[in-house]
Design a protein around this motif. Structure first.
Motif, PDB file in Angstrom:
ATOM      1  N   TYR A   1      -0.758   6.742   4.589  1.00  0.00           N
ATOM      2  CA  TYR A   1      -2.188   6.597   4.349  1.00  0.00           C
ATOM      3  C   TYR A   1      -2.479   5.346   3.530  1.00  0.00           C
ATOM      4  N   PRO A   2      -3.570   4.645   3.852  1.00  0.00           N
ATOM      5  CA  PRO A   2      -3.952   3.452   3.074  1.00  0.00           C
ATOM      6  C   PRO A   2      -4.209   3.797   1.608  1.00  0.00           C
ATOM      7  N   ALA A   3      -4.099   2.804   0.752  1.00  0.00           N
ATOM      8  CA  ALA A   3      -4.209   2.989  -0.698  1.00  0.00           C
ATOM      9  C   ALA A   3      -5.499   3.705  -1.098  1.00  0.00           C
ATOM     10  N   LYS A   4      -6.616   3.359  -0.472  1.00  0.00           N
ATOM     11  CA  LYS A   4      -7.900   3.996  -0.828  1.00  0.00           C
ATOM     12  C   LYS A   4      -7.847   5.497  -0.552  1.00  0.00           C
ATOM     13  N   MET A   5      -7.256   5.893   0.570  1.00  0.00           N
ATOM     14  CA  MET A   5      -7.138   7.318   0.900  1.00  0.00           C
ATOM     15  C   MET A   5      -6.154   8.011  -0.037  1.00  0.00           C
ATOM     16  N   GLN A   6      -5.071   7.330  -0.397  1.00  0.00           N
ATOM     17  CA  GLN A   6      -4.110   7.905  -1.339  1.00  0.00           C
ATOM     18  C   GLN A   6      -4.784   8.193  -2.680  1.00  0.00           C
ATOM     19  N   THR A   7      -5.607   7.239  -3.148  1.00  0.00           N
ATOM     20  CA  THR A   7      -6.298   7.402  -4.423  1.00  0.00           C
ATOM     21  C   THR A   7      -7.275   8.567  -4.376  1.00  0.00           C
ATOM     22  N   SER A   8      -8.052   8.665  -3.297  1.00  0.00           N
ATOM     23  CA  SER A   8      -9.003   9.768  -3.151  1.00  0.00           C
ATOM     24  C   SER A   8      -8.269  11.109  -3.099  1.00  0.00           C
ATOM     25  N   PHE A   9      -7.156  11.159  -2.380  1.00  0.00           N
ATOM     26  CA  PHE A   9      -6.352  12.373  -2.282  1.00  0.00           C
ATOM     27  C   PHE A   9      -5.835  12.785  -3.661  1.00  0.00           C
TER      28      PHE A   9
ATOM     29  N   ILE B   1       3.956  16.846   2.483  1.00  0.00           N
ATOM     30  CA  ILE B   1       2.580  16.411   2.254  1.00  0.00           C
ATOM     31  C   ILE B   1       2.524  15.139   1.403  1.00  0.00           C
ATOM     32  N   PRO B   2       3.152  15.093   0.225  1.00  0.00           N
ATOM     33  CA  PRO B   2       3.073  13.848  -0.549  1.00  0.00           C
ATOM     34  C   PRO B   2       3.808  12.680   0.118  1.00  0.00           C
TER      35      PRO B   2
ATOM     36  N   GLU C   1       0.813  -1.220   0.000  1.00  0.00           N
ATOM     37  CA  GLU C   1       0.000   0.000   0.000  1.00  0.00           C
ATOM     38  C   GLU C   1       0.844   1.266   0.000  1.00  0.00           C
ATOM     39  N   LYS C   2       2.128   1.157   0.296  1.00  0.00           N
ATOM     40  CA  LYS C   2       2.995   2.335   0.268  1.00  0.00           C
ATOM     41  C   LYS C   2       3.194   2.784  -1.170  1.00  0.00           C
ATOM     42  N   ASN C   3       3.322   4.095  -1.336  1.00  0.00           N
ATOM     43  CA  ASN C   3       3.598   4.671  -2.659  1.00  0.00           C
ATOM     44  C   ASN C   3       2.591   4.207  -3.709  1.00  0.00           C
ATOM     45  N   PHE C   4       1.324   4.104  -3.304  1.00  0.00           N
ATOM     46  CA  PHE C   4       0.269   3.669  -4.206  1.00  0.00           C
ATOM     47  C   PHE C   4       0.021   4.706  -5.298  1.00  0.00           C
ATOM     48  N   VAL C   5       0.265   5.967  -4.973  1.00  0.00           N
ATOM     49  CA  VAL C   5       0.173   7.061  -5.946  1.00  0.00           C
ATOM     50  C   VAL C   5       1.527   7.746  -6.006  1.00  0.00           C
TER      51      VAL C   5
END
Length: 194
Positions: A84-92, A76-77, A36-40
């Motif tokens: 942050y979990p992958a789902k939160m990274q994607t939403s962000f 911030i990034p 889940e790290k560095n998902f974005v």
């Protein structure tokens, strides 16, 4: 003290200024499974936008440098990708894209081309939109509201945990003589950094 513990302490001190979702991430464990790290990912140009965004929240004043000088463009990034979990990274990340689209729609130019007054107006609009989204749970602004709230939280957290935030934005005494939990402050005096 490790940096993660310091961030938790700053988040605790900021209390109600930090959203429940950010507090949850901070106090759960700060660790993610490796998948889940560095998902974005965010570019160097994105980091410049984060720095300018954060500087609207905590601008430079005559007494202390702002969020940009404290390195929030990278903070911030980094926090988003590492904590942050992958789902939160994607939403962000989706909300970050929507921020840039909103700048183009509202002002006819990209975020970096906006004046300070236009960025401030955009920030006020985002704040009002995030309040309305929270009340209505409207899905069309969910990612943008999440981006705004989380970027604001990480700005406050990163700034007040930074060297600049601890030593220049607040009163700082390297070796205080004693602890005084209710030291009176004079009007305009900075709060104490401990």
């Amino acid at each position: 003290m490790h940096r993660r513990e310091a961030l938790k302490n700053v988040a605790f001190l900021l209390g109600g200024a930090i959203s429940a979702s950010t507090m949850g991430v901070l106090f759960e464990s700060f660790t993610l499974p490796e998948n889940e790290k560095n998902f974005v990912s965010f570019s160097v140009q994105d980091e410049k936008i984060f720095a300018e965004f954060a500087n609207i929240i905590v601008p430079t004043t005559k007494s202390s440098p702002g969020a940009k000088a404290a390195g929030l463009g990278k903070f911030i990034p980094m926090m988003m990708k590492d904590c942050y979990p992958a789902k939160m990274q994607t939403s962000f990340a989706k909300g970050f894209e929507q921020l840039q689209q909103k700048a183009m729609k509202d002002f006819g130019k990209n975020y970096m081309s906006l004046s300070v007054a236009e960025r401030t107006k955009l920030m006020v609009d985002l704040r009002l939109m995030s309040i309305a989204q929270k009340e209505t749970k409207a899905p069309e602004n969910e990612d943008l509201a999440y981006f705004f709230i989380t970027a604001r939280d990480l700005t406050l957290l990163g700034y007040y945990a930074s060297e600049i935030g601890c030593t220049q934005a607040r009163e700082y005494i390297l070796v205080p003589g004693r602890y005084d939990g209710s030291a009176p402050l004079k009007p305009g005096q900075k709060s104490w950094a401990t």
